[in-house]
Design a protein around this motif. Structure first.
Motif, mmCIF file in Angstrom:
data_model
loop_
_atom_site.group_PDB
_atom_site.id
_atom_site.type_symbol
_atom_site.label_atom_id
_atom_site.label_comp_id
_atom_site.label_asym_id
_atom_site.label_seq_id
_atom_site.Cartn_x
_atom_site.Cartn_y
_atom_site.Cartn_z
ATOM 1 N N ARG A 48 0.823 -1.192 0.000
ATOM 2 C CA ARG A 48 0.000 0.000 0.000
ATOM 3 C C ARG A 48 0.865 1.252 0.000
ATOM 4 O O ARG A 48 1.957 1.275 0.566
ATOM 5 C CB ARG A 48 -0.894 0.018 1.238
ATOM 6 C CG ARG A 48 -2.328 0.335 0.875
ATOM 7 C CD ARG A 48 -3.270 0.409 2.010
ATOM 8 N NE ARG A 48 -3.056 -0.559 3.056
ATOM 9 C CZ ARG A 48 -3.641 -0.496 4.228
ATOM 10 N NH1 ARG A 48 -4.486 0.458 4.495
ATOM 11 N NH2 ARG A 48 -3.407 -1.384 5.145
ATOM 12 N N ALA A 49 0.366 2.312 -0.619
ATOM 13 C CA ALA A 49 1.069 3.598 -0.652
ATOM 14 C C ALA A 49 1.291 4.090 0.774
ATOM 15 O O ALA A 49 0.536 3.753 1.691
ATOM 16 C CB ALA A 49 0.252 4.614 -1.445
ATOM 17 N N LEU A 50 2.326 4.903 0.939
ATOM 18 C CA LEU A 50 2.628 5.411 2.261
ATOM 19 C C LEU A 50 3.350 6.748 2.183
ATOM 20 O O LEU A 50 3.937 7.090 1.160
ATOM 21 C CB LEU A 50 3.492 4.425 3.042
ATOM 22 C CG LEU A 50 4.934 4.268 2.575
ATOM 23 C CD1 LEU A 50 5.832 4.027 3.768
ATOM 24 C CD2 LEU A 50 5.045 3.110 1.603
ATOM 25 N N ILE A 51 3.263 7.476 3.283
ATOM 26 C CA ILE A 51 4.080 8.673 3.460
ATOM 27 C C ILE A 51 5.355 8.203 4.139
ATOM 28 O O ILE A 51 5.309 7.628 5.238
ATOM 29 C CB ILE A 51 3.366 9.731 4.314
ATOM 30 C CG1 ILE A 51 2.108 10.223 3.603
ATOM 31 C CG2 ILE A 51 4.313 10.891 4.623
ATOM 32 C CD1 ILE A 51 1.235 11.137 4.443
ATOM 33 N N GLU A 52 6.484 8.431 3.475
ATOM 34 C CA GLU A 52 7.767 7.985 4.029
ATOM 35 C C GLU A 52 8.470 9.068 4.831
ATOM 36 O O GLU A 52 9.109 8.771 5.840
ATOM 37 C CB GLU A 52 8.698 7.539 2.905
ATOM 38 C CG GLU A 52 8.332 6.201 2.338
ATOM 39 C CD GLU A 52 9.460 5.651 1.515
ATOM 40 O OE1 GLU A 52 10.275 4.897 2.082
ATOM 41 O OE2 GLU A 52 9.525 5.987 0.321
ATOM 42 N N TYR A 53 8.410 10.297 4.349
ATOM 43 C CA TYR A 53 9.140 11.393 4.977
ATOM 44 C C TYR A 53 8.303 12.652 4.941
ATOM 45 O O TYR A 53 7.406 12.798 4.117
ATOM 46 C CB TYR A 53 10.434 11.714 4.210
ATOM 47 C CG TYR A 53 11.307 10.545 3.936
ATOM 48 C CD1 TYR A 53 12.167 10.075 4.915
ATOM 49 C CD2 TYR A 53 11.290 9.911 2.694
ATOM 50 C CE1 TYR A 53 12.986 8.988 4.671
ATOM 51 C CE2 TYR A 53 12.102 8.825 2.440
ATOM 52 C CZ TYR A 53 12.946 8.369 3.433
ATOM 53 O OH TYR A 53 13.749 7.294 3.192
ATOM 54 N N ARG A 54 8.654 13.566 5.818
ATOM 55 C CA ARG A 54 8.199 14.935 5.686
ATOM 56 C C ARG A 54 9.373 15.814 6.090
ATOM 57 O O ARG A 54 10.218 15.432 6.906
ATOM 58 C CB ARG A 54 6.960 15.232 6.521
ATOM 59 C CG ARG A 54 7.206 15.368 7.990
ATOM 60 C CD ARG A 54 5.933 15.743 8.731
ATOM 61 N NE ARG A 54 6.218 15.842 10.157
ATOM 62 C CZ ARG A 54 5.309 16.024 11.075
ATOM 63 N NH1 ARG A 54 4.037 16.119 10.729
ATOM 64 N NH2 ARG A 54 5.653 16.100 12.339
ATOM 65 N N ARG A 55 9.442 16.969 5.468
ATOM 66 C CA ARG A 55 10.497 17.901 5.852
ATOM 67 C C ARG A 55 9.883 19.270 6.039
ATOM 68 O O ARG A 55 8.891 19.628 5.412
ATOM 69 C CB ARG A 55 11.642 17.914 4.856
ATOM 70 C CG ARG A 55 11.318 18.359 3.489
ATOM 71 C CD ARG A 55 12.530 18.265 2.553
ATOM 72 N NE ARG A 55 12.099 18.442 1.187
ATOM 73 C CZ ARG A 55 11.856 19.611 0.628
ATOM 74 N NH1 ARG A 55 12.033 20.717 1.313
ATOM 75 N NH2 ARG A 55 11.430 19.678 -0.611
ATOM 76 N N GLY A 56 10.479 20.007 6.929
ATOM 77 C CA GLY A 56 10.010 21.348 7.253
ATOM 78 C C GLY A 56 11.078 22.063 8.048
ATOM 79 O O GLY A 56 12.261 21.749 7.941
ATOM 80 N N TRP A 57 10.654 22.980 8.895
ATOM 81 C CA TRP A 57 11.606 23.782 9.675
ATOM 82 C C TRP A 57 12.500 22.917 10.551
ATOM 83 O O TRP A 57 13.644 23.255 10.801
ATOM 84 C CB TRP A 57 10.866 24.801 10.537
ATOM 85 C CG TRP A 57 10.289 25.910 9.730
ATOM 86 C CD1 TRP A 57 8.993 26.037 9.325
ATOM 87 C CD2 TRP A 57 10.981 27.032 9.214
ATOM 88 N NE1 TRP A 57 8.827 27.168 8.578
ATOM 89 C CE2 TRP A 57 10.058 27.804 8.495
ATOM 90 C CE3 TRP A 57 12.293 27.462 9.275
ATOM 91 C CZ2 TRP A 57 10.394 28.979 7.856
ATOM 92 C CZ3 TRP A 57 12.639 28.636 8.641
ATOM 93 C CH2 TRP A 57 11.690 29.384 7.937
ATOM 94 N N GLY A 58 12.011 21.817 11.030
ATOM 95 C CA GLY A 58 12.790 20.954 11.917
ATOM 96 C C GLY A 58 13.692 19.984 11.191
ATOM 97 O O GLY A 58 14.350 19.167 11.806
#
Length: 87
Positions: A48-58
């Motif tokens: 199944r599809a997934l969110i692997e990463y997120r990037r932002g200020w941190g």
């Protein structure tokens, strides 16, 4: 540590299902901006599809948030429409 819940994940999956998705050796991949973060959504061939990463200020955060079956179907349909081999 993997983050397994996120208040923006539904919106990230929905937005990803409307974007151009690039096919890579890992499956389909698209990055979308939601709530001040950039989410990387991967659509593997056999899972199944997934969110692997997120990037932002941190910085970059590892995630592992699976799409629902309906979200997965929408993402796969978009990959079939827009997927290519440019990566």
């Amino acid at each position: 540590m993997n983050i397994t819940t996120d208040s923006n994940s539904d919106e990230a999956f929905a937005k990803a299902a409307t974007q151009h998705i690039t096919r890579t050796n890992l499956g389909g991949r698209v990055e979308v901006s939601v709530g001040g973060y950039f989410y990387t959504v991967t659509i593997p061939d056999n899972y199944r599809a997934l969110i692997e990463y997120r990037r932002g200020w941190g910085g970059l955060e590892n995630m592992h948030i699976n799409a629902t079956p309906n979200q997965d179907r929408a993402l796969r349909a978009q990959l079939a429409r827009t997927g290519d081999n440019r990566a």
